[in-house]
Design an enzyme around this catalytic site. Structure first.
Site, mmCIF file in Angstrom:
data_model
loop_
_atom_site.group_PDB
_atom_site.id
_atom_site.type_symbol
_atom_site.label_atom_id
_atom_site.label_comp_id
_atom_site.label_asym_id
_atom_site.label_seq_id
_atom_site.Cartn_x
_atom_site.Cartn_y
_atom_site.Cartn_z
ATOM 1 N N HIS A 22 0.520 -1.031 -0.286
ATOM 2 C CA HIS A 22 0.184 0.184 -0.260
ATOM 3 C C HIS A 22 0.803 1.062 -0.039
ATOM 4 O O HIS A 22 0.005 2.136 0.429
ATOM 5 C CB HIS A 22 -0.858 0.132 1.317
ATOM 6 N N THR A 69 -8.744 6.681 -2.596
ATOM 7 C CA THR A 69 -9.249 6.598 -2.759
ATOM 8 C C THR A 69 -10.980 7.338 -2.432
ATOM 9 O O THR A 69 -11.663 7.031 -2.998
ATOM 10 C CB THR A 69 -9.996 4.794 -1.398
ATOM 11 N N LYS A 88 -8.653 14.089 3.885
ATOM 12 C CA LYS A 88 -8.195 12.898 3.999
ATOM 13 C C LYS A 88 -6.996 12.787 5.319
ATOM 14 O O LYS A 88 -7.161 14.089 5.988
ATOM 15 C CB LYS A 88 -6.699 13.504 2.757
HETATM 16 C C1 LIG Z 1 -12.312 7.224 1.782
HETATM 17 C C2 LIG Z 1 -11.421 8.103 3.113
HETATM 18 C C3 LIG Z 1 -9.857 8.030 3.366
HETATM 19 C C4 LIG Z 1 -8.924 8.005 2.512
HETATM 20 O O1 LIG Z 1 -8.812 9.145 1.741
HETATM 21 P P1 LIG Z 1 -7.399 9.304 0.481
HETATM 22 O O2 LIG Z 1 -8.171 10.955 -0.096
HETATM 23 O O3 LIG Z 1 -7.410 7.677 -0.376
HETATM 24 O O4 LIG Z 1 -6.579 9.606 1.010
HETATM 25 C C5 LIG Z 1 -9.521 8.289 4.630
HETATM 26 N N1 LIG Z 1 -10.810 8.106 5.520
HETATM 27 C C6 LIG Z 1 -12.243 8.420 5.198
HETATM 28 C C7 LIG Z 1 -13.100 8.929 5.877
HETATM 29 C C8 LIG Z 1 -12.155 7.895 4.003
HETATM 30 O O5 LIG Z 1 -13.844 7.423 4.149
#
Ligand SMILES: *Cc1c(COP(=O)(O)O)cnc(C)c1O
Length: 827
Positions: free
Chosen positions: A369, A670, A560
């Site tokens: 990852h 994601t 994020k």
């Molecule tokens: C989807 C999600 C993440 C991942 O976000 P990225 O922008 O891909 O780092 C982190 N925290 C929560 C609560 C999420 O739903």
């Protein structure tokens, strides 16, 4: 005995699927489960009664799914993950059973609002961010695709901390998700598994005269399984998520009553139970703490034991294990499962080493990852050997055999052996868990096309040369059930009106919406959905945090984990620059579309720079929001405690998605997918899955900026000097100077000095190198946003072309490329 019982089992049936049926069950749960009458019931009583009622509708499906999978002897996926960031369960269970309307109506007839009860649920935050959320999306997809899967993990008593702000600085509070009752879990203390730790190993000769080793452990704990339902979406299936909780073994009970050291014995008990007490709040930067290794071994030892002893039939020949299971390792956290399976086969089942290794190698696959070197887990040999002495011996043997093989292929290449050794010698003798996973795994995958390429070329080049076929890619995905249907009911309805039902389990069908991007009437409806979602967000933030959003503005969102590589600082510099240009008279605030900048981010509690950045965002927000000169033009909001629940309201309201990591650092992301699926346009670098999003939605519907990975590499190799950007770019200089001046800290120049100094002298993630390109891209955003019809068209195309990012597609790719085995096929 179980045979006879099975034959005489009465069928388990769900309660009647009607308003009356539901109300009857709900009142029964309230009366007999909670022990209260409707008149005396608290909101929490009502929520718990509702949750238990809804799960009754899933129970028959669950029992039937388990029975069928047992009978079919089908190959299962055992997803091993130290984290599951599940989000709230109630709504997901309601859509899975198609009960939402019935429940709404039934509750209304009793004078109760469903939305009130929804809010009562505290989400199980058993993960940090993307990696944990991915695990939750994957188990959702497998259940929906009717693929046999058990998710294994840890039932942390305290999940990810609750974030609050005091004077703009992050303060962590304990996450007490279990205190008001846990209606979604099914504990099975009677099925507890014993896990051993410590001690030493000894050699002996067995009855057949074979030299063997046994582990003589020093202490042990019990793992109590807690089962959770993982409902498939309206397909009659419910898979299982099994999370382990640590308890003291019986030995402690005896010690308590038999020794005079009562208090010490109780303390020892607490020691054992600490193992599943708390989730480590580090994301991408693991700390090599002993308790963390205990957690890792604890949950994988429980899980393997559970699968071998309870899921497989009693007479199962373990030589056929690869036909029944694939253990998918979600990052390196569960890799200690490899020596554990070897230990079971060699020490307990008394197999030959080679025989055991042949089977083990077919049972594991590893998902990497990261690309950050500091995120690659290593365990000091001293620590591992103290906690798991037998496992360390097994790792040494795996390494010896592997290096002997490599030496045969590359005679005399000592350097290569040193590079590829599972054991690192410097700065301290330690086990490289990613190497162990790569050597043991049948497949190794990265999580986006670019990431998998860099994994092969940069992180594990010797291994990909050695085993070119072992490496593959599976681009991540997100579940459309939670991130479209639940998060965005208005858009879901619009889509169903446009292309009919069925798209939620076949997300590629969103393509059928493409022609509607040119339909003015549809665009109008699409904008109405966005406006509705903004209102919904506005109401939530008002209620939750007392934050007031301006009525009509572009919503620009960066949510994020707070991490330097994700570059929240670049976003701050953009805001500060706009602010500075407006108050210095250079920029007319009425010449740009009004914007709300929304942030959401938790920082690891020990990560100083990240916590400073949070404070900086909050302090910039306070100054900007209070300054009449920019009022209406710029607004900064930072609701605390970003989690799945907040994401579900924030993301559907967004116009612009910020995905601005330094190229080559974000494995996939994601969040970027969730935004595109909800009709936000992305401003982003050529990084992770952004690359694939841009390819799919089209360059003209994506704001690309910044260095690409080879340019980053070249710049760093040539010697990067951030101060030269500061000196040569007056816009940048003025923004940084404003921060340095203390303007956002009441005149105190020291508060944000570490951030300024880091930017000017280190800037590991090339914020200054990408600053101007970012500002230019933001100008393009402003220009595009002014053309409402064209913007809406792009937003619709983002939705229509993002079906690829369903986690269902990701699961089919895992089945095809990694698990590939026909018994896995849906039946
Ligand atoms: C989807 C999600 C993440 C991942 O976000 P990225 O922008 O891909 O780092 C982190 N925290 C929560 C609560 C999420 O739903």
């Amino acid at each position: 005995m179980t045979e006879n019982r099975a034959n005489s089992t009465a069928p388990v049936t769900a309660p009647q699927h009607s308003v009356e049926g539901f109300v009857k069950e709900f009142l029964r749960e309230l009366h007999f489960g909670q022990g209260v009458t409707l008149e005396r019931a608290s909101v929490n009583d009502e929520y718990l009664a509702l949750a238990r009622t809804v799960r009754e509708y899933l129970m028959a499906r669950w029992l039937e799914t388990v029975r069928r999978q047992r009978d079919a002897q089908a190959k299962s996926v055992a997803y091993l993950s130290a984290e599951y960031l599940l989000g709230r369960q109630l709504d997901n269970a309601l859509i899975a059973t198609d009960m939402t309307e019935i429940v709404e109506e039934g509750l209304a007839s009793l004078g109760i609002e469903l939305s009130t009860l929804r809010e009562q649920e505290v989400e199980p935050g058993l993960g940090n961010g993307g990696l944990g959320r991915l695990a939750a999306c994957f188990v959702d997809s497998l259940a929906t695709m009717s693929v046999p899967c058990i998710g294994y993990g840890i039932r942390y008593e305290y999940g990810i901390f609750r974030q609050t702000f005091v004077d703009g600085f992050q303060v962590e509070q304990a996450d007490t998700w279990l205190t008001l009752g846990a209606p979604w879990e099914f504990p099975h203390p009677e099925a507890a598994v014993t896990v051993h730790f410590g001690g030493s190993t000894e050699r002996y000769t067995d009855d057949d005269g074979v030299e063997r080793t046994r582990w003589v452990p020093a202490w042990d704990v019990l793992g109590v399984p807690y089962n959770y339902m993982v409902p498939g979406y309206q397909n009659g299936r419910v898979n299982t998520l099994r999370l382990w909780s640590a308890r003291a073994t019986k030995a402690f009970d005896l010690a308590i009553f038999n020794s005079g050291e009562y208090v010490d014995a109780v303390r020892a008990q607490t020691f054992a139970e600490n193992i599943s007490k708390v989730l480590y709040p580090e994301d991408s930067t693991p700390q090599g703490k002993e308790l963390r290794l205990q957690q890792q071994y604890f949950f994988v030892a429980c899980s393997i034991r559970d699968f071998v002893d309870n899921v497989l039939p009693a007479d199962f020949d373990l030589h056929n294990l690869p036909d029944r299971i694939i253990f998918q390792l979600n990052d390196t956290h569960p890799v200690i499962a490899v020596p554990e399976l070897m230990r079971i086969l060699v020490d307990e089942k008394k197999w030959d080493w080679d025989e055991a290794w042949a089977v083990t190698q077919k049972c594991f696959a590893y998902t990497c990852h990261t690309l950050l070197p500091e995120a690659l887990e290593v365990w000091p040999v001293a620590l591992l050997g103290k906690l798991l002495p037998r496992h360390l011996e097994i790792i040494y043997r795996i390494n010896d055999d592997f290096l002997a093989e490599v030496a045969q292929r590359y005679p005399g290449d000592e350097l290569r052996l040193r590079r590829m050794s599972i054991i690192a010698e410097y700065p301290e003798r330690s086990v490289r868990m990613a190497f162990l996973a790569t050597v043991a795994g049948a497949k190794v995958n990265g999580v986006a096309a670019l990431h998998s390429q860099l994994l092969r070329d940069k992180v594990l080049p010797d291994f990909s040369e050695y085993w070119p076929d072992k490496f593959t890619n599976v681009t991540n995905g997100v579940t459309p059930r939670r991130f479209v249907r639940l998060a965005n009911p208005a858009l879901s309805e619009l889509i169903t009106d446009a292309i009919g039902p069925g798209w939620l389990t076949d997300l590629a069908r969103l393509r059928e919406m493409e022609p509607l991007a040119d339909d003015a009437e549809f665009r109008e409806k699409f904008r109405a959905v966005k406006a509705h979602n903004k209102q919904r967000l506005s109401a939530l933030l008002q209620r939750r945090d007392g934050i007031t959003l301006p009525g009509d503005a572009m919503l620009d969102v960066m949510v994020k984990r707070l991490h330097e590589y994700k570059r929240q600082t670049l976003k701050v510099l953009h805001i500060v620059s706009l602010y500075e240009r407006i108050i210095s008279g250079e920029l007319d605030p009425t010449s740009i579309p009004p914007r709300v900048f929304a942030f959401g981010a938790k920082a690891a509690p020990g990560y100083k720079m990240a916590k400073q950045t949070i404070a900086l965002i909050n302090h910039v927000g306070r100054v900007v929001n209070d300054d009449p000169r920019v009022k209406g033009a710029l607004t900064v909001v930072f609701p605390p405690n970003y989690n799945v629940t907040l994401a579900e309201t924030l993301i559907p309201a967004a116009d612009l998605s910020e995905q601005i990591s330094l190229a080559g650092k974000e494995a996939s992301g994601t969040g970027n997918m969730k935004f595109a699926l909800n009709g936000a346009l992305t401003i982003g670098t050529d990084d992770g899955a952004n690359v694939e999003i841009r390819e799919l939605v089209g360059d003209e519907n994506f704001f690309l900026f910044g260095l690409v990975e080879p340019e980053v590499d070249a710049l760093v190799t040539a010697g990067y000097h951030p101060s030269s950007y500061y000196e040569e770019n007056p816009t940048l200089r003025r923004a940084i100077d404003r921060i340095a001046s203390g303007a956002f800290a009441g005149g105190d120049r020291t508060v944000f000095e570490p951030i300024v100094s880091n930017l000017l002298h280190e800037d590991r993630f090339l914020v200054l190198a990408d600053f101007q390109a970012y500002l230019d891209a933001q100008d393009r955003v402003d220009a595009a946003y002014r053309d409402t019809e064209a913007w809406t068209r792009s937003a619709i195309l983002n939705v229509a072309r993002s079906g690829y990012f369903s986690s269902d597609r990701a699961m089919w790719d895992y089945i095809d490329r990694i698990w590939h085995s026909q018994p896995l096929a849906a039946r």
